[in-house]
Enzyme design. Structure first.
Site, PDB file in Angstrom:
ATOM      1  N   ASP A  21      -3.078  -2.125   3.341  1.00 44.53           N
ATOM      2  CA  ASP A  21      -4.876  -1.964   2.973  1.00 44.53           C
ATOM      3  C   ASP A  21      -5.249  -3.249   1.750  1.00 44.53           C
ATOM      4  O   ASP A  21      -5.620  -4.088   2.226  1.00 44.53           O
ATOM      5  CB  ASP A  21      -5.037  -0.512   2.136  1.00 44.53           C
ATOM      6  N   LYS A  33      -5.717  11.557  -0.381  1.00 40.13           N
ATOM      7  CA  LYS A  33      -5.353  11.542  -1.660  1.00 40.13           C
ATOM      8  C   LYS A  33      -4.945  11.277  -1.998  1.00 40.13           C
ATOM      9  O   LYS A  33      -4.689  12.441  -2.504  1.00 40.13           O
ATOM     10  CB  LYS A  33      -6.675  11.075  -2.182  1.00 40.13           C
ATOM     11  N   LYS A  79     -12.077  -2.625   4.847  1.00 42.92           N
ATOM     12  CA  LYS A  79     -12.784  -1.841   4.675  1.00 42.92           C
ATOM     13  C   LYS A  79     -13.724  -3.139   4.860  1.00 42.92           C
ATOM     14  O   LYS A  79     -13.770  -3.649   3.421  1.00 42.92           O
ATOM     15  CB  LYS A  79     -12.353  -1.300   3.171  1.00 42.92           C
ATOM     16  N   GLU A  97      -0.693   4.419   3.336  1.00 39.80           N
ATOM     17  CA  GLU A  97      -1.984   2.977   2.874  1.00 39.80           C
ATOM     18  C   GLU A  97      -0.490   3.040   1.137  1.00 39.80           C
ATOM     19  O   GLU A  97      -1.417   3.633   1.220  1.00 39.80           O
ATOM     20  CB  GLU A  97      -2.843   2.900   2.344  1.00 39.80           C
ATOM     21  N   ASP A 133      -3.191   8.095   1.480  1.00 43.82           N
ATOM     22  CA  ASP A 133      -3.868   6.673   0.699  1.00 43.82           C
ATOM     23  C   ASP A 133      -3.209   7.334  -0.857  1.00 43.82           C
ATOM     24  O   ASP A 133      -3.478   7.787  -1.341  1.00 43.82           O
ATOM     25  CB  ASP A 133      -4.349   6.881   0.730  1.00 43.82           C
TER      26      ASP A 133
END
Length: 321
Positions: A214, A134, A236, A191, A162
């Site tokens: 995403d 992240k 997701k 992402e 991401d």
């Protein structure tokens, strides 16, 4: 005879979990159990604060209204709220046996802090080494240095990155400047690195670093298409909708030659085990992004394999129906 039951859970989170600049102290959600002809099906309805359009209270209202109709032997359409549609579609799929039992419990370990911890975890990881980092919490230069360190320290590592659209084009370039060009091909994808899809496309073309969609998947004007530098889509389900929608997105991504990755939205262990089954079913061979249970202090209903966290059962939860 149909029966529908609903419980609410509140799971304490680790202190360091921050979503869109807000600390998440506990994860809240609803668990639904459908029973018909001695068959049962579970589902989880858990809007993600800061990401889902619906609140937990709105999801609760939609869920209970649908259950009233279903228990009266009607066949209502799934609610429009993505988290509710996903949870109910899972419960129905379990009830009818449509959701296969086989699961992919592999997960890409998540690094949100100390890279040394991730390096140790990767050393003990059998087979394909894929991890997720992240980014965007710190300076882009630091992110670039961390990624470069990881790729240098673990020669067979591939990274999924991401940023949640946090970077300006300048910050994205600063990140790339600190990643050895020889390592960039081992970044599986980032992402949505930049604040707009067009900026992300330009970043990929300038740097040769692959990207994945995403947030864009959930925008009304999104179209699946093959384009340079775009290698994957990250789905997701709790933010997307029913199993039918998930399956259609996977099909469309594959038709464009893109990888589809099933990823969590901080669901409980029940939701995570269902996502592992969905990944094995719809995206076989692709490691899903489900390494979020370690951020929680308990499990519910079903345990993740080898997790040592306590697993709460219905008696430990607040029943609201």
């Amino acid at each position: 005879m149909r029966r529908a039951e609903v419980w609410r859970y509140q799971i304490p989170m680790d202190a360091g979990v921050i979503l869109r600049n807000q600390r998440l102290k506990q994860r809240e959600g609803l668990l639904v159990r459908l029973t018909q002809d001695e068959q049962t099906g579970w589902g989880e309805v858990a809007p993600l604060p800061g990401f889902s359009h619906e609140s937990l209270e709105e999801a609760r209202s939609a869920l209970l209204g649908w259950l009233d109709l279903w228990q009266a032997a009607k066949e209502p359409s799934l609610p429009g709220q993505p988290s509710v549609a996903f949870g109910l579609s899972c419960a129905l799929a379990e009830l009818t046996g449509a959701l296969p039992q086989a699961a992919d419990y592999r997960s890409a370990p998540l690094c949100s802090g100390d890279p040394d911890e991730l390096i140790l975890a990767l050393a003990a990881m059998p087979g394909e080494k894929i991890a997720k980092v992240k980014m965007g919490e710190y300076e882009a230069v630091r992110d670039g240095m961390v990624v470069n360190l990881l790729l240098e320290a673990v020669p067979d590592l591939r990274l999924r990155l991401d940023t949640n659209r946090r970077w300006t084009p300048l910050k994205a370039r600063q990140f790339a400047r600190y990643v050895n060009p020889a390592y960039r091909s081992r970044i599986a994808f980032i992402e949505e690195p930049c604040q707009t899809p067009e900026q992300s496309r330009e970043f990929s073309q300038e740097t040769g670093i692959a990207i994945a969609w995403d947030e864009s998947l959930r925008e009304a004007d999104f179209i699946f298409q093959s384009e340079p530098g775009v290698v994957a889509v990250v789905i997701k389900p709790s933010l997307t909708g029913s199993l039918d929608i998930i399956r259609q997105q996977v099909v469309e991504a594959h038709q464009q030659g893109q990888i589809a990755v099933i990823s969590s939205s901080l669901e409980s262990s029940l939701g995570l085990t269902q996502l592992a089954r969905i990944a094995a079913w719809l995206t076989p061979g692709v490691i899903p992004g489900l390494d979020t249970l370690a951020l929680m202090q308990a499990q519910v209903i079903r345990s993740w394999p080898e997790s040592q966290l306590p697993c709460w059962q219905p008696d430990n939860l607040e029943q609201i129906r």
